[in-house]
Design an enzyme around this catalytic site. Structure first.
Site, PDB file in Angstrom:
ATOM      1  N   GLN B 147      11.140   9.489  -9.297  1.00 27.52           N
ATOM      2  CA  GLN B 147      10.744   8.546  -9.800  1.00 27.52           C
ATOM      3  C   GLN B 147      10.012   8.385 -10.909  1.00 27.52           C
ATOM      4  OE1 GLN B 147       8.497   6.105  -6.664  1.00 27.52           O
ATOM      5  NE2 GLN B 147       6.959   7.746  -6.326  1.00 27.52           N
ATOM      6  N   ASN B 150       6.055   8.989 -11.047  1.00 26.37           N
ATOM      7  CA  ASN B 150       5.425  10.265 -11.114  1.00 26.37           C
ATOM      8  C   ASN B 150       5.532  11.023 -12.331  1.00 26.37           C
ATOM      9  OD1 ASN B 150       7.017  10.510  -8.042  1.00 26.37           O
ATOM     10  ND2 ASN B 150       4.699  10.634  -8.335  1.00 26.37           N
ATOM     11  N   HIS B 203       2.785   0.646 -10.588  1.00 26.93           N
ATOM     12  CA  HIS B 203       3.862   1.417 -11.162  1.00 26.93           C
ATOM     13  C   HIS B 203       3.609   1.296 -12.513  1.00 26.93           C
ATOM     14  CE1 HIS B 203       6.691   1.979  -7.574  1.00 26.93           C
ATOM     15  NE2 HIS B 203       5.503   2.372  -7.326  1.00 26.93           N
ATOM     16  N   TYR B 276      -4.228   1.371  -2.875  1.00 25.86           N
ATOM     17  CA  TYR B 276      -3.468   1.169  -4.162  1.00 25.86           C
ATOM     18  C   TYR B 276      -4.515   0.919  -5.143  1.00 25.86           C
ATOM     19  CZ  TYR B 276       1.057   2.148  -2.510  1.00 25.86           C
ATOM     20  OH  TYR B 276       2.184   2.925  -2.213  1.00 25.86           O
ATOM     21  N   GLN B 277      -5.703   0.357  -5.150  1.00 21.83           N
ATOM     22  CA  GLN B 277      -6.541   0.417  -6.145  1.00 21.83           C
ATOM     23  C   GLN B 277      -6.800   1.559  -6.452  1.00 21.83           C
ATOM     24  OE1 GLN B 277      -9.999  -2.394  -5.575  1.00 21.83           O
ATOM     25  NE2 GLN B 277     -10.751  -1.850  -7.556  1.00 21.83           N
ATOM     26  N   ARG B 278      -7.450   2.376  -5.602  1.00 23.79           N
ATOM     27  CA  ARG B 278      -7.877   3.758  -5.988  1.00 23.79           C
ATOM     28  C   ARG B 278      -6.691   4.591  -6.727  1.00 23.79           C
ATOM     29  NH1 ARG B 278      -4.702   8.040  -4.475  1.00 23.79           N
ATOM     30  NH2 ARG B 278      -3.967   6.309  -3.173  1.00 23.79           N
ATOM     31  N   HIS B 429       3.569  -4.137  -1.701  1.00 26.67           N
ATOM     32  CA  HIS B 429       2.752  -3.125  -0.658  1.00 26.67           C
ATOM     33  C   HIS B 429       2.039  -3.898   0.638  1.00 26.67           C
ATOM     34  CE1 HIS B 429       4.252   0.391  -2.221  1.00 26.67           C
ATOM     35  NE2 HIS B 429       3.617   0.123  -3.189  1.00 26.67           N
ATOM     36  N   HIS B 431       1.206  -6.456   3.429  1.00 25.53           N
ATOM     37  CA  HIS B 431       1.570  -6.587   5.051  1.00 25.53           C
ATOM     38  C   HIS B 431       1.346  -8.029   5.298  1.00 25.53           C
ATOM     39  CE1 HIS B 431       0.707  -2.116   6.396  1.00 25.53           C
ATOM     40  NE2 HIS B 431       1.376  -2.359   5.248  1.00 25.53           N
ATOM     41  N   ASP B 449      -6.157  -1.533  12.335  1.00 24.89           N
ATOM     42  CA  ASP B 449      -5.274  -1.672  11.287  1.00 24.89           C
ATOM     43  C   ASP B 449      -4.394  -0.442  11.157  1.00 24.89           C
ATOM     44  OD1 ASP B 449      -4.459  -3.840   8.921  1.00 24.89           O
ATOM     45  OD2 ASP B 449      -3.500  -1.953   8.929  1.00 24.89           O
ATOM     46  N   ARG B 454       3.634   6.311   6.625  1.00 26.65           N
ATOM     47  CA  ARG B 454       4.020   7.286   5.578  1.00 26.65           C
ATOM     48  C   ARG B 454       3.193   8.578   5.930  1.00 26.65           C
ATOM     49  NH1 ARG B 454       3.859   6.012  -1.011  1.00 26.65           N
ATOM     50  NH2 ARG B 454       4.505   8.152  -1.547  1.00 26.65           N
TER      51      ARG B 454
END
Lengths: 751, 751
Positions: B147, B150, B203, B276-278, B429, B431, B449, B454
């Site tokens: 992708q 990466n 992304h 995702y912030q990380r 992403h 929920h 939670d 994954r």
């Protein structure tokens, strides 16, 4: 004896006056003399402030006891099971009483003596008319507690407290306590309950120690004799059993010395396993200290080639890298050498043994010592820099009083610890798991032994006692990593049969650290079937990490179904075979433990090597197992027929082989790579095994080949019928001749 | 720009000669200037040996890079998904290249420059003719990786390496690399893949940073402009979606500045959540450092009231006591501030922010720093004793670019951390879990939670990518501790709907540490149904430990079935209701996540307060919930329809209320006591709650009473329609009048 004490007492009392006005009632007689001694207390007092770990331990205990004393004295009418209020309160009382006694001696602060006396008098007032405990579950109901066992715990601790204030009490008070509390108490748990007292069993050990210790304090030779040698005519029924299904009667053997003789092997292995050894060690050792002090002529610590001291070493060796005991037989996971019983064991073994400096490193981890001679000795050793690390190596320990009833092997290499069990039954807490093994990696369960189905002292879970599932699941063979024939546990799961047999060590050789081998045979678990399992810890560098080869040879006179479970712990990563997944889950069977397993998948091997990989604690593992096309691979999970959620929902993989007489199961368990959820790096997540094969199998020899993806190949041949180190063997495999000397042969080559 | 660099280059090259003979090709031009700077390197070199944490970090990196260099250069033809060999190798390459560049600058050892050059030339040779990656799963396939994401990672890191050897390379080499590798690479991930590059999404942030950073090094203004502002006419379809189901098109917003503007709230909360912030922080921060150094006129760190610096603070606040991020939305559990991205974030936020001394304590725990100006700054701060603890308190963070799209609250008290989610959707992403909460105790999950389904970078599990169960289970509402109506997820689990809505904060008040209140409303998850949840962290001493009150009020126009799950983790200890246990397990439903739950038991309340106690990590917990006689209590367990064992077999209890329009769910979650398998002491294993009651409920007010066994009673009244702090309220409950000011009222009395 008593005369002597009183005589000496008068002399020493004169010295006692020097101790100061706050101790005006103290007469420095021969008491304390049970665990603490007069001379020991003097030594301790002299050293106060100069032995850091001792001082720290003293401070901690003082804080604890003072806090408890602030709450006042509470001796409720007995009512509850373990975990319940009255049970926990009485338990707390005896633990605090013992500590208060020690504090009285060391600090010479009378408030502790007063506290002990007052509480004892409260017990005395209650005990006189106390009926048997209202809970009816036990085969030997106590009075303060639901079972005599806990009453005995009480007396073992309280004897020590009584010893500490013996001289401080008035004669009248002593008489009152002895007449109404201690003597009837000792009689009740012994002659009142011979089915409890007169056995070879950890229960009896507690009973013996309790009676003996109060006897020593009281100078009551009758009680001491009863404790050491048991009751002569107990009138017990030879077929009676206890709550755990164990026989009560043990060939007329009884008393502390018999209990010391019988369950320990010459190597110091305790036949019930480390969890119960830990529990039993306290009365063994603390009563022995008393005997050592008062009856030195018995030479109790030298008994049976110093088996008590040896047994502490064995016990530590039966713990994993984190100090947690391997959960052999009934055992609650997580129990470790950090427990109070092991503080006692380590300190006493150090002081009354040969001052083994490795024990100091365990004491250092425990970070506390006993407040007595042995604790002072340990703390001084640590202060003086005498500590040596307790390195645990591979070890083999025989089972049985003469060391001839099988045993336990632990193979160790790097972070791996493999525990192989080929013992005797291990009394009533024994599991039906001949030739089973468990595997730890850096202290983490990889192939687990379930342990026991019990939440000790948690009232909510069956009163903190054994749960039904302990018998229906945890003791059954299917709950272990070993072979089950025709869905029936070893010895049909019957104690009557199991307790008559043990497995036989075939071979134990760890002389080559890179190729450690243990092998044992079992002929009685299934009459007509011979089982022979060989485990090899292969750490010769052929693989990234050491791996385990598992060769399980079965020879039977009849056609059977064989199940070989691997209780892997962790998340399934990949399998190399196809399997059906049922849309609803059914129990795998109806009894023998199978009723507790849900069937989550039925697989058929696609290749000769079925593989399952899983991830546990940041490490990958792969089980590679040799399969026939007719084999089934069953994914199962614990939890069926468990309406009270007493069992953990752990998985396992069962290799099932039907309609077989003679066969060999060959598997490799391979740790590899690692994964971190922080770096998210996945390293070596695939097995390094290219092929595992059985290249030869006969009555005489079995040969395994294992090939790595990196191009190495290893051949392991074991002779099945000769362990002679001198014997020369020749064997032709695939037209190639092999010659070697000794019971096994190992060759590595490049592919 | 380029002219300027070259001009300066000539001047500084003369100085470069002084650096020594081993650097004969080094010309000390303006490079490095991206992350490392010329002046910074000089400072670093001067301080070498005097800043312990910097020196230690340097040593570690040197060992790592040297070891990798010893293996030789490996740039395989791309083939695999994440976790596979080619993927992991290229990933390792870019991480090592960046580090090698830094080592070259700091140590001035040419071997690092040579290594980088040689590897880059290998990439250059390969890239020229490299087709798109063979794996077809991604909506934006890369070339080196499956992708573009990466590929962008690669370029972000490699730009830094290139910058470090820029001056050392010959002009010819630079031209070759830029023409055949960097420029086409940057074009491919931007104009070649606008659906990847031209979005507001993590992304795209990576894509923007990659293009921008190589642009900065190359002095390519076109690339820099494209990175900052996006592609003008991207021709994207407004309805197109990515692999995660997120919309590609975002109102024409694109480029780094838009990505910085949109996802961060004024409080620094990143709308996708901390995991995702990380991930996104690295490109945000590292590109910003480059912009700060080369385009200071942008004032990038001051942008939006210094939101980047603020966001690092927010991110740390969204971690538990062990530094692990709360797994909001798609998030792999265990990710923490020990990750390399957070080392970057903490160092940069410290150095380019206001030198917040609390950040130094995090850096100390991380035990490593970046090898650049910011790392030197942090390590010097630690050396100079400027560290202050990072105390995490209760916090409320708004969501949405303007802070008006709901938010996240974390209530903290002693060891408890309660995380309440009332955010916007959180992009693709996100929920479907409006008004859900999770609870930690001393860093351990108590009410969990699930996180995501994954195993990042573990090839065996779906190529390390999102598993099907992420959509079918982890994203669904039933996988969270919140209300499900008619077995349908919020917004029907549809991103199109969910992304248009957010919950609304009703009340957040932590001014009284012993009574912290957060409350929010959700009106869109189920059209026609209003949900209003209030969580109270009650730590006023009435109970042994702080407890949580959970008041979930629902008002609907229609009759519905409501399910309120509590995803408790641990071993069931006791329930106070009867339940049937099925002999076989069936899935609870057919979709919306229910297909993944096995039904393990169906209970009926016996009293008004149904209770479930469990044991987790040595501590007891009790859920007490108010029940009607018609309610059902469902024991369920994850694992149905999960043929590849992708899900954990965790349990939960669902409170099910059928045929209801308006109702209130009232529960208390109560930590109490403890248990140790070493001491085997069980302390306070029973709930301290005598009674929980709903004593008043209307459109305007809801009132709860909670009574403790110790005789205390608390009344909590919340106004449902006014949060004014000044408003006065009067209410009569059970003939008793209550008066108070403000949105809620709390009174304790003795029973």
């Amino acid at each position: 004896m008593r005369t002597k004490i009183n005589l000496l007492g008068v002399l020493v009392m004169l010295g006692g006056i020097l101790l100061g006005p706050s101790l005006n009632r103290v007469s420095a007689q021969e008491h304390p003399n049970l665990v603490l001694t007069k001379a020991g207390v003097e030594r301790i007092r002299k050293e106060l402030g100069s032995v850091p770990l001792f001082d720290a331990s003293l401070k901690k205990i003082k804080v604890e006891v003072d806090a408890e004393m602030d709450l006042g004295i509470d001796t409720p009418i007995p009512k509850d099971y373990s975990g319940g209020y009255t049970h926990e309160q009485h338990k707390r009382n005896f633990l605090i009483l013992q500590k208060a006694g020690v504090l009285f001696q060391i600090l010479q602060d009378e408030k502790y003596a007063i506290y002990i006396r007052d509480m004892l008098l409260q017990y005395e007032a209650m005990y006189k008319d106390l009926p048997v405990h209202p809970k009816e579950r036990s085969y030997a109901r106590g009075k303060l507690f639901w079972q005599c066992l806990n009453d005995s715990n009480w007396l073992v601790y309280v004897s020590q407290a009584y010893d500490c204030i013996y001289d401080w009490l008035s004669k009248k008070e002593r008489n009152q306590l002895e007449k109404n509390l201690f003597r009837p108490f000792a009689d009740f748990i012994s002659i009142g309950n011979p089915q409890f007292f007169n056995r070879v069993h950890n229960h009896s050990t507690w009973g013996n120690a309790a009676v003996g210790m109060i006897g020593l304090v009281m100078g009551d030779e009758e009680l001491i004799h009863r404790a050491l040698y048991g009751i002569e005519n107990d009138g017990l029924d030879a077929n009676a059993k206890d709550n755990d299904g164990g026989f009560i009667k043990t060939d007329g053997k009884a008393g502390f010395l018999a209990n010391l003789e019988e369950p320990f092997s010459p190597d110091g292995y305790y036949t019930e396993g480390p969890y119960y050894q830990r529990y039993a060690m306290y009365p063994f050792l603390i009563f022995s200290v008393g005997l050592h002090n008062i009856k030195p002529e018995l030479g109790i610590f030298e008994h049976k080639d110093s088996v008590l001291i040896k047994s502490v070493d064995a016990l530590i060796n039966l713990s994993n890298v984190d100090g947690e005991f391997f959960p052999l037989n009934d055992a609650q996971k997580g129990m470790s050498y950090y427990s109070r019983e092991l503080v006692t064991a380590v300190d006493i073994a150090y002081h009354y043994g040969k001052k083994d400096p490795r024990l100091l490193s365990i004491a250092e981890k425990q970070d506390r010592v006993l407040l007595d001679d042995s604790g002072l000795s340990v703390a001084s050793g640590i202060r003086d820099g005498e500590v040596e690390p307790f390195e645990k190596h591979s070890i083999n320990l025989s089972d049985g009083r003469d060391g001839k009833q099988g045993g336990i092997s632990v193979l160790r290499k790097e972070d791996l610890e493999l525990v192989f069990k080929y013992t005797a039954q291990g009394l009533s807490h024994g599991h039906y798991d001949k030739l089973s093994f468990m595997l730890y990696d850096d202290g983490v369960d990889v192939l687990q032994d379930y342990g026991m189905a019990r939440f000790v002292n948690i009232e909510q879970k069956g009163g903190g006692n054994y749960l039904e599932e302990n018998t229906s699941w945890a003791k059954q063979t299917i709950a272990h990593n070993t072979l089950i024939q025709n869905e029936t546990s070893h010895f049909e799961g019957k104690y009557e049969i199991g307790s008559q047999h043990h497995s036989e060590l075939y071979l134990y050789d760890v002389s080559n650290d890179g190729l450690q081998v243990v092998s044992a045979k079992e002929s009685n678990a299934y009459p007509g079937t011979e089982m022979h399992r060989t485990l090899v810890l292969l750490g010769d560098g052929a693989f990234e990490q050491p791996i385990i080869l598992d060769v399980f040879k079965v020879d039977s006179k009849t056609l059977n179904q064989y199940d070989l479970p691997y209780h892997f712990l962790g998340q399934v990563m990949r399998v190399n075979f196809e399997y059906d997944s049922p849309s609803s889950l059914q129990p795998l069977g109806t009894d023998q433990g199978y009723q507790h397993l849900y069937l989550e998948g039925v697989g058929k091997p696609k290749t000769k090597n079925a593989q399952l990989s899983w991830l546990q604690n940041g490490k990958f593992y792969t089980l590679t197992t040799l399969t026939n096309s007719e084999d089934e691979l069953l994914f199962t999970r614990i939890g069926a027929n468990d309406p009270e959620f007493n069992l953990r929902r752990d998985a396992n993989l069962i290799l099932r082989r039907k309609n077989s007489k003679n066969t060999v199961f060959v598997s490799a368990v391979e740790p590899h790579g690692n994964y971190s959820p922080v770096s998210e790096f996945s390293v070596n997540s695939n097995s390094g095994i290219k092929e595992l094969g059985l290249v030869y199998d006969s009555k005489d020899y079995t040969a395994i080949v294992i090939k790595s993806l990196k191009g190495k190949q290893a051949l392991f041949i074991i002779s099945n019928n000769s362990t002679s180190k001198e014997k020369k063997h020749t064997l032709t495999i695939n037209k190639k001749d092999y010659q070697w000397t000794g019971p096994y042969h190992f060759i590595t080559t490049k592919n």
